[in-house]
Design a protein around this motif. Structure first.
Motif, PDB file in Angstrom:
ATOM      1  N   ARG A  24       0.835  -1.202   0.000  1.00  0.00           N
ATOM      2  CA  ARG A  24       0.000   0.000   0.000  1.00  0.00           C
ATOM      3  C   ARG A  24       0.871   1.254   0.000  1.00  0.00           C
ATOM      4  NH1 ARG A  24      -2.988  -0.578   4.774  1.00  0.00           N
ATOM      5  NH2 ARG A  24      -1.673   0.890   5.874  1.00  0.00           N
ATOM      6  N   VAL A  25       1.885   1.246   0.853  1.00  0.00           N
ATOM      7  CA  VAL A  25       2.785   2.400   0.955  1.00  0.00           C
ATOM      8  C   VAL A  25       3.474   2.663  -0.386  1.00  0.00           C
ATOM      9  CG1 VAL A  25       4.969   3.149   1.988  1.00  0.00           C
ATOM     10  CG2 VAL A  25       3.169   2.224   3.432  1.00  0.00           C
ATOM     11  N   ARG A  27       2.502   1.758  -3.395  1.00  0.00           N
ATOM     12  CA  ARG A  27       1.548   2.186  -4.434  1.00  0.00           C
ATOM     13  C   ARG A  27       1.148   3.649  -4.237  1.00  0.00           C
ATOM     14  NH1 ARG A  27       0.769  -1.955  -7.528  1.00  0.00           N
ATOM     15  NH2 ARG A  27       0.749  -4.080  -6.689  1.00  0.00           N
ATOM     16  N   GLN A  28       1.189   4.109  -2.989  1.00  0.00           N
ATOM     17  CA  GLN A  28       0.839   5.515  -2.723  1.00  0.00           C
ATOM     18  C   GLN A  28       2.022   6.457  -2.954  1.00  0.00           C
ATOM     19  OE1 GLN A  28      -0.481   5.234   1.332  1.00  0.00           O
ATOM     20  NE2 GLN A  28      -2.592   4.725   0.784  1.00  0.00           N
ATOM     21  N   ALA A  29       3.203   5.879  -3.185  1.00  0.00           N
ATOM     22  CA  ALA A  29       4.420   6.700  -3.232  1.00  0.00           C
ATOM     23  C   ALA A  29       4.705   7.304  -4.603  1.00  0.00           C
ATOM     24  CB  ALA A  29       5.620   5.876  -2.782  1.00  0.00           C
ATOM     25  N   GLU A  30       3.808   7.107  -5.529  1.00  0.00           N
ATOM     26  CA  GLU A  30       3.950   7.667  -6.885  1.00  0.00           C
ATOM     27  C   GLU A  30       5.262   7.227  -7.535  1.00  0.00           C
ATOM     28  OE1 GLU A  30       3.360  11.828  -6.405  1.00  0.00           O
ATOM     29  OE2 GLU A  30       1.298  11.575  -5.719  1.00  0.00           O
ATOM     30  N   ALA A 116       4.977   5.861   6.114  1.00  0.00           N
ATOM     31  CA  ALA A 116       4.989   5.774   4.645  1.00  0.00           C
ATOM     32  C   ALA A 116       6.110   6.642   4.077  1.00  0.00           C
ATOM     33  CB  ALA A 116       3.631   6.212   4.094  1.00  0.00           C
ATOM     34  N   ASP A 117       6.322   7.801   4.671  1.00  0.00           N
ATOM     35  CA  ASP A 117       7.362   8.711   4.179  1.00  0.00           C
ATOM     36  C   ASP A 117       8.762   8.111   4.324  1.00  0.00           C
ATOM     37  OD1 ASP A 117       5.568  10.588   3.390  1.00  0.00           O
ATOM     38  OD2 ASP A 117       5.773  11.853   5.170  1.00  0.00           O
ATOM     39  N   LYS A 120       9.202   5.617   1.504  1.00  0.00           N
ATOM     40  CA  LYS A 120       9.304   6.318   0.219  1.00  0.00           C
ATOM     41  C   LYS A 120      10.680   6.989   0.088  1.00  0.00           C
ATOM     42  CE  LYS A 120       7.098  10.000  -2.460  1.00  0.00           C
ATOM     43  NZ  LYS A 120       6.050  11.028  -2.464  1.00  0.00           N
TER      44      LYS A 120
END
Lengths: 127, 179
Positions: A24-25, A27-30, A116-117, A120
């Motif tokens: 999830r992380v 996929r959200q990280a562009e 998440a950061d 990323k």
């Protein structure tokens, strides 16, 4: 090094929950993601490396059957996979084990619990 | 090499639990007064109990326990998926929560106790069972309130039987019995 496009990632953790969170992380990280493969221990991870074209590995240390350090050593000993960056994502806080991972060729380290950061930033810093 | 006092271990547990629940789950935990040691051993457990073994010069067990519904809510929060019954996902998440909390406690304890090993977690779900350590040791209990329900973290440590450095996956010594 330019980020591979599409970026194929292997997630190695005995916890399906952590693999799901990392998916999830990421996929959200562009990121220019391609396939995300999963393995529950080091042995499965080596099989996944054999069967797929992988650009980046995120691996736990504490796992049954073959732990993350044994997997890392096996991976880095094989010229086919030596250049693939590996980030250890683990609860292990013991500096000697972290240094062992770095000595074996780990490109980075993120300690659980993670944001998440943090994931990323660590991934982007490799490319 | 003396172990840190029970009060110090409790403070390490509180910091670790706070970090895990706020960082991974976005949930606030509040500390509560823990039960007495005798009450902690006598109370029959109901819900989810997750155990990990600690090895090294001092060895023992770390344990996280809460009700089934709270474990489901923690899982829902972590996976961002509704979960209403205790199953494989819940046990996996509680194992990982335990791994993170006790793993961070281990990192704190290693400053005083030297390198320690952490086993993979064992998670039990059920009713009317109790857990106890086979060996006597120093027990540190932290009780929290999370999403309106109690959650307990216990660490039991005793001087290790081995003089050698810990294995990466050491033996887990807790005993679980059905009442």
């Amino acid at each position: 090094m330019a980020i591979p496009t599409p970026l194929n990632i292997l997630l190695v953790d005995d916890s399906a929950a952590i693999r799901k969170i990392l998916q999830r992380v990421l996929r959200q990280a562009e990121l220019p993601l391609g396939e995300i493969y999963e393995a529950g221990d080091g042995l499965e991870a080596l099989q996944a490396l054999k069967a797929n074209h992988i650009h980046l590995v995120l691996s736990d240390i504490h796992m049954p059957n073959m732990d993350g350090l044994q997997f890392l050593a096996g991976m880095k000993a094989d010229p086919r996979w030596r250049s693939i960056p590996v980030v250890m994502v683990t609860t292990e806080g013991n500096q000697s084990r972290v240094m062992e991972a770095v000595d074996l060729g780990a490109a980075g380290y993120v300690r659980k619990p993670f944001t998440a950061d943090q994931i990323k930033e660590r991934v982007l810093s490799l490319f | 090499m003396p172990a840190p006092s029970s009060q110090t271990v409790v403070q390490i547990i509180q910091a670790a639990a706070h970090e895990v629940f706020t960082t991974m789950l976005g949930m606030e935990v509040t500390c509560e007064r823990p039960p007495s040691e005798a009450a902690a051993f006598l109370a029959p457990a109901e819900g989810v109990v997750s155990l990990v073994g600690l090895t090294g010069r001092w060895a023992g067990t770390g344990c996280v326990s809460c009700s089934g519904p709270l474990a489901c809510r923690v899982t829902s929060r972590m996976l961002m998926t509704p979960v209403t019954a205790v199953g494989e996902e819940v046990l996996d998440v509680m194992a990982e929560v335990t791994n993170m909390i006790i793993g961070n406690v281990k990192a704190g304890l290693e400053e005083a106790l030297g390198p320690m090993g952490l086993s993979t977690p064992t998670v039990v779900y059920g009713r009317n069972f109790s857990t106890r350590n086979v060996r006597d040791g120093q027990l540190s209990i932290s009780r929290f309130r999370l999403d309106g329900e109690p959650l307990e973290v216990k660490i039991c440590l005793a001087p290790g039987l081995q003089a050698n450095p810990p294995a990466r996956h050491g033996p887990c010594q807790p005993e679980v019995s059905q009442r």
